[in-house]
Design a protein around this motif. Structure first.
Motif, PDB file in Angstrom:
ATOM      1  N   TYR A   1      10.114  16.276  -4.238  1.00 44.25           N
ATOM      2  CA  TYR A   1      11.503  16.563  -3.926  1.00 44.25           C
ATOM      3  C   TYR A   1      11.336  16.773  -2.407  1.00 44.25           C
ATOM      4  N   GLY A   2      10.702  17.398  -1.756  1.00 47.09           N
ATOM      5  CA  GLY A   2      10.839  17.351  -0.253  1.00 47.09           C
ATOM      6  C   GLY A   2      10.419  16.179   0.378  1.00 47.09           C
ATOM      7  N   ILE A   3       9.561  15.510  -0.195  1.00 46.27           N
ATOM      8  CA  ILE A   3       9.140  14.327   0.613  1.00 46.27           C
ATOM      9  C   ILE A   3      10.306  13.148   0.518  1.00 46.27           C
ATOM     10  N   ARG A   4      10.896  13.249  -0.479  1.00 53.81           N
ATOM     11  CA  ARG A   4      12.159  12.217  -0.582  1.00 53.81           C
ATOM     12  C   ARG A   4      13.120  12.417   0.276  1.00 53.81           C
ATOM     13  N   LEU A   5      13.159  13.446   1.014  1.00 50.84           N
ATOM     14  CA  LEU A   5      14.205  13.918   2.006  1.00 50.84           C
ATOM     15  C   LEU A   5      13.945  13.258   3.437  1.00 50.84           C
ATOM     16  N   LEU A   6      12.875  12.927   3.674  1.00 52.89           N
ATOM     17  CA  LEU A   6      12.382  12.155   5.027  1.00 52.89           C
ATOM     18  C   LEU A   6      13.001  10.947   5.018  1.00 52.89           C
ATOM     19  N   PRO A   7      13.173  10.549   6.384  1.00 54.34           N
ATOM     20  CA  PRO A   7      13.366   9.182   6.531  1.00 54.34           C
ATOM     21  C   PRO A   7      12.278   8.154   6.339  1.00 54.34           C
ATOM     22  N   PRO A   8      12.487   6.864   6.072  1.00 56.43           N
ATOM     23  CA  PRO A   8      11.414   5.997   5.331  1.00 56.43           C
ATOM     24  C   PRO A   8      10.074   6.136   6.112  1.00 56.43           C
ATOM     25  N   ALA A   9       9.912   6.028   7.462  1.00 54.51           N
ATOM     26  CA  ALA A   9       8.530   5.837   8.003  1.00 54.51           C
ATOM     27  C   ALA A   9       7.627   7.196   7.655  1.00 54.51           C
ATOM     28  N   LYS A  10       8.740   8.509   8.027  1.00 56.36           N
ATOM     29  CA  LYS A  10       7.711   9.566   7.477  1.00 56.36           C
ATOM     30  C   LYS A  10       7.599   9.874   6.248  1.00 56.36           C
ATOM     31  N   ARG A  11       8.494   9.367   5.095  1.00 54.11           N
ATOM     32  CA  ARG A  11       8.208   9.365   3.706  1.00 54.11           C
ATOM     33  C   ARG A  11       7.097   8.706   3.507  1.00 54.11           C
ATOM     34  N   GLN A  12       6.940   7.603   4.096  1.00 53.55           N
ATOM     35  CA  GLN A  12       5.851   6.436   3.508  1.00 53.55           C
ATOM     36  C   GLN A  12       4.330   7.186   4.193  1.00 53.55           C
ATOM     37  N   ALA A  13       4.669   7.795   5.482  1.00 54.56           N
ATOM     38  CA  ALA A  13       3.282   8.355   5.766  1.00 54.56           C
ATOM     39  C   ALA A  13       2.780   9.532   5.116  1.00 54.56           C
ATOM     40  N   LEU A  14       3.716  10.471   4.444  1.00 56.72           N
ATOM     41  CA  LEU A  14       3.424  11.481   3.982  1.00 56.72           C
ATOM     42  C   LEU A  14       3.062  11.224   2.688  1.00 56.72           C
ATOM     43  N   ALA A  15       3.545  10.392   1.905  1.00 58.64           N
ATOM     44  CA  ALA A  15       3.170   9.726   0.660  1.00 58.64           C
ATOM     45  C   ALA A  15       1.680   9.307   0.653  1.00 58.64           C
TER      46      ALA A  15
ATOM     47  N   ALA B   1       0.878  -1.181   0.021  1.00 54.66           N
ATOM     48  CA  ALA B   1       0.038  -0.061   0.120  1.00 54.66           C
ATOM     49  C   ALA B   1       0.892   1.207  -0.068  1.00 54.66           C
ATOM     50  N   TYR B   2       1.820   1.181   0.883  1.00 53.74           N
ATOM     51  CA  TYR B   2       2.884   2.382   0.996  1.00 53.74           C
ATOM     52  C   TYR B   2       3.468   2.613  -0.627  1.00 53.74           C
ATOM     53  N   ARG B   3       4.000   1.435  -1.098  1.00 53.86           N
ATOM     54  CA  ARG B   3       4.714   1.655  -2.452  1.00 53.86           C
ATOM     55  C   ARG B   3       3.542   1.994  -3.393  1.00 53.86           C
ATOM     56  N   HIS B   4       2.425   1.685  -3.402  1.00 49.93           N
ATOM     57  CA  HIS B   4       1.332   2.243  -4.054  1.00 49.93           C
ATOM     58  C   HIS B   4       1.309   4.129  -4.270  1.00 49.93           C
ATOM     59  N   CYS B   5       1.148   4.328  -2.877  1.00 41.50           N
ATOM     60  CA  CYS B   5       1.196   5.717  -2.739  1.00 41.50           C
ATOM     61  C   CYS B   5       2.464   6.681  -2.956  1.00 41.50           C
ATOM     62  N   GLU B   6       3.590   5.908  -2.761  1.00 42.24           N
ATOM     63  CA  GLU B   6       4.898   6.463  -3.309  1.00 42.24           C
ATOM     64  C   GLU B   6       4.985   6.541  -4.696  1.00 42.24           C
ATOM     65  N   GLN B   7       4.245   5.752  -5.464  1.00 37.18           N
ATOM     66  CA  GLN B   7       4.154   5.658  -6.941  1.00 37.18           C
ATOM     67  C   GLN B   7       3.541   6.941  -7.182  1.00 37.18           C
ATOM     68  N   ILE B   8       2.225   7.190  -6.791  1.00 36.56           N
ATOM     69  CA  ILE B   8       1.338   8.297  -6.846  1.00 36.56           C
ATOM     70  C   ILE B   8       2.260   9.575  -6.770  1.00 36.56           C
ATOM     71  N   THR B   9       2.933   9.533  -5.561  1.00 30.22           N
ATOM     72  CA  THR B   9       3.542  10.736  -5.151  1.00 30.22           C
ATOM     73  C   THR B   9       4.749  11.070  -6.212  1.00 30.22           C
ATOM     74  N   TRP B  10       5.432  10.236  -6.365  1.00 33.53           N
ATOM     75  CA  TRP B  10       6.578  10.457  -7.364  1.00 33.53           C
ATOM     76  C   TRP B  10       6.172  10.725  -8.749  1.00 33.53           C
ATOM     77  N   THR B  11       5.124  10.114  -9.204  1.00 34.93           N
ATOM     78  CA  THR B  11       4.684  10.592 -10.748  1.00 34.93           C
ATOM     79  C   THR B  11       3.840  11.879 -10.776  1.00 34.93           C
ATOM     80  N   GLN B  12       3.086  12.207  -9.820  1.00 31.62           N
ATOM     81  CA  GLN B  12       2.163  13.160  -9.645  1.00 31.62           C
ATOM     82  C   GLN B  12       2.353  14.414  -8.910  1.00 31.62           C
ATOM     83  N   ALA B  13       3.214  14.248  -7.733  1.00 31.89           N
ATOM     84  CA  ALA B  13       3.759  15.593  -6.897  1.00 31.89           C
ATOM     85  C   ALA B  13       4.739  16.039  -7.749  1.00 31.89           C
TER      86      ALA B  13
END
Length: 366
Positions: free
Chosen positions: A23-37, A6-18
């Protein structure tokens, strides 16, 4: 359902549409990056409903369904044994391991009907103190868009900006974490307002051609200008002319409108400059959030704000250009802002201002 999927799906949406936030979300550590995605993916779903091609009644019904989903998620989180784990002073989830929760990779008690975005958001809301009611405010703003709401005064527009963007600032803060939520939440809201005002200026032409005007009517009256006289209309090919070599605001050869009502265009350009200066004061306030965040969260917020602020600077420097086309930064420019924000945030505190990641516009405090 597998939370990691589920998180990978959200990250895919984020990387392709945001195109900017990623650029900012990628700077977060994994748990926060997943949550913000996950937060972004659900917010994007709401936005896409409002901006899509469905008839108005169908859009409103879809937004009502989204509201019901997030309301149910909030009710579930408040059940005994399902309380969120608030972020501590360093913004980390109280479990401390940075891994998604739930036995066998599933969020416990989730009623998500196989919806990958809701699966991820449910898990994120169980690990971070995400203010889920803020999604309701985002939906309020999208409903206003669907209904074609116009804004008479800046206070009217400000309410809309707080709904559609201040809400995102506060949702992001829930993931970032802070030791002083009471102080930080209004600053996150202000930063969201700044970004939304930048969006409105960037999209002034595109929005008008789709039937939307966001800038307040009182400001058009103040500057004695209008969008209703064809100033931003699509122009027949014969009415366009090429930009000459050496024009710094538009690429040479770019087709622009041949000069028409110069007086109105001058006034519209002055209005854009005024609104850009107004937006810069919201950045000046919102950026004081940065020192209240841990370093990686500060880098993330600084990168997102910095990209939009640099765009605002470009608009302010060439206000006529935004009346001709949608302005943007290149991928290289965005990456440079993000890299600088990370470098500044990781410096020893006191070695340099965190605002260097998202510099304050000259004259912003005037």
């Amino acid at each position: 359902m597998d939370v990691q999927a589920a998180y990978r799906h959200c990250e895919q949406i984020t990387w392709t549409q945001a195109r900017n936030f990623s650029y900012g979300i990628r700077l977060l550590p994994p748990a926060k990056r997943q949550a913000l995605a996950a937060v972004y993916a659900f917010a994007r779903r709401i936005d896409d409903i409002g901006d899509g091609d469905l008839p108005k009644p169908a859009k409103l019904a879809a937004l009502a369904d989204a509201r019901a989903s997030v309301t149910a998620l909030g009710a579930q989180r408040n059940l005994p044994g399902q309380n969120a784990k608030p972020a501590g002073a360093n913004g980390k989830p109280s479990s401390g391991d940075g891994e998604p929760s739930g036995r066998d990779g599933e969020p416990s008690g989730a009623a998500t009907d196989g919806d990958l975005v809701l699966v991820a958001l449910t898990d994120a809301a169980g690990r971070f103190d995400i203010p889920l009611p803020a999604f309701g405010e985002l939906i309020d703003g999208c409903e206003a868009d669907v209904r074609g709401t116009a804004y008479r005064t800046f206070d009217d527009l400000l309410h809309y900006c707080r709904c559609v963007a201040g809400s995102i600032g506060r949702l992001s803060l829930g993931v970032f974490g802070t030791a002083d939520v009471a102080t930080a939440a209004p600053l996150a809201d202000a930063l969201g307002v700044a970004l939304q005002l930048t969006n409105i200026l960037r999209d002034i032409r595109e929005d008008y051609l789709s039937g939307r005007i966001y800038l307040p009517a009182e400001d058009f009256e103040r500057f004695g200008c209008s969008l209703e006289n064809g100033a931003l209309q699509k122009v027949p090919e014969g009415k366009l002319q090429k930009v000459p070599e050496g024009n710094g605001s538009l690429p040479s050869g770019h087709l622009v409108r041949a000069r028409g009502d110069g007086g109105n265009e001058d006034k519209l350009a002055a209005l854009v400059e005024f609104e850009a200066q107004r937006a810069s004061t919201w950045y000046a306030r919102g950026l004081t959030l940065i020192p209240l965040l841990d370093r990686r969260s500060a880098a993330s917020a600084g990168a997102m704000a910095g990209i939009y602020f640099r765009l605002l600077q470009r608009i302010a420097a060439s206000p006529r250009a935004v009346l001709e086309r949608r302005m943007s930064l290149s991928a290289r420019e965005k990456a440079m802002v993000a890299a600088r924000s990370l470098a500044v945030a990781l410096r020893p505190r006191g070695a340099g201002s965190l605002h260097n990641g998202a510099p304050v516009m000259k004259g912003a405090d005037r």
